[in-house]
Design a protein around this motif. Structure first.
Motif, PDB file in Angstrom:
ATOM      1  N   LEU A  20       0.824  -1.208   0.000  1.00 42.17           N
ATOM      2  CA  LEU A  20       0.000   0.000   0.000  1.00 42.17           C
ATOM      3  C   LEU A  20       0.858   1.257   0.000  1.00 42.17           C
ATOM      4  O   LEU A  20       0.597   2.205  -0.729  1.00 42.17           O
ATOM      5  CB  LEU A  20      -0.923  -0.005   1.222  1.00 42.17           C
ATOM      6  N   ARG A  31      -9.728   6.574  -1.026  1.00 46.51           N
ATOM      7  CA  ARG A  31      -9.261   5.556  -0.091  1.00 46.51           C
ATOM      8  C   ARG A  31      -9.769   5.875   1.301  1.00 46.51           C
ATOM      9  O   ARG A  31      -9.887   7.035   1.681  1.00 46.51           O
ATOM     10  CB  ARG A  31      -7.743   5.505  -0.081  1.00 46.51           C
ATOM     11  N   ILE A  59      -8.776   0.161   3.471  1.00 45.08           N
ATOM     12  CA  ILE A  59      -7.695  -0.464   4.221  1.00 45.08           C
ATOM     13  C   ILE A  59      -8.252  -0.813   5.591  1.00 45.08           C
ATOM     14  O   ILE A  59      -8.618   0.069   6.372  1.00 45.08           O
ATOM     15  CB  ILE A  59      -6.492   0.494   4.360  1.00 45.08           C
TER      16      ILE A  59
END
Length: 186
Positions: A20, A31, A59
């Protein structure tokens, strides 16, 4: 116990975090971070649902917060060995479920606010940090710290209420005479 659990998982997390951070993700995407804390479910988790609805890439993060594994002011452990084992197994299960869905779980042995700050500083384009709204003082202190660190790094923390036993969208229609004919009055 925690050192072993963390070291066992750290190779996967270092790889995931490095992928990442190195920008292997698509550019120009939205994101978000989902900070998992007490609710490790996926199938009916409002925080996860909202993050995936509003971001292209999510994430997922879980922190083994050292504060949870310290002792109370009375000298008792905050987390006993059985609860620690249950938590470790639940986090492993969450990671496996996320991997089956094509995602992963970044697992850190750190405070949530430091972990979120590290990720925000390492990965471009994270605009939102999602976490479940809690009610106890220790959890709300973490929320304030995560909100502050998110704001300082250009992201917005979104606290989602998800602890209600019944959400408004699952309530049954109101009873009327028409749909109560099988209910006895005695």
């Amino acid at each position: 116990f925690l050192k072993t659990a963390f070291l066992f998982r750290s190779k996967i997390n270092v790889h995931t975090f490095a992928r990442l951070a190195n920008g292997c993700l698509r550019s120009m995407t939205t994101r978000a971070i989902v900070l998992h804390r007490n609710d490790l479910r996926l199938h009916d988790n409002e925080v996860v649902k909202r993050a995936h609805e509003h971001a292209d890439e999510v994430i997922h993060v879980y922190c083994f917060d050292p504060r949870h594994y310290s002792t109370t002011s009375f000298g008792f452990p905050k987390t006993g060995s059985l609860r620690a084992q249950f938590t470790r197994e639940s986090v492993e299960d969450l990671q496996q479920r996320l991997q089956r869905l094509g995602n992963d779980l970044v697992i850190r042995k750190d405070t949530p606010e430091r972990a979120v700050e590290d990720i925000l500083k390492s990965i471009d384009g994270i605009s939102q940090v999602y976490l479940q709204k809690e009610t106890c003082s220790e959890e709300t202190d973490v929320e304030k710290a995560v909100t502050s660190v998110s704001s300082q790094n250009g992201a917005r923390a979104l606290l989602i209420w998800g602890s209600a036993y019944l959400q408004c969208f699952v309530l049954k229609p109101r009873m009327t005479r028409k749909n109560t004919r099988h209910v006895s009055s005695h």
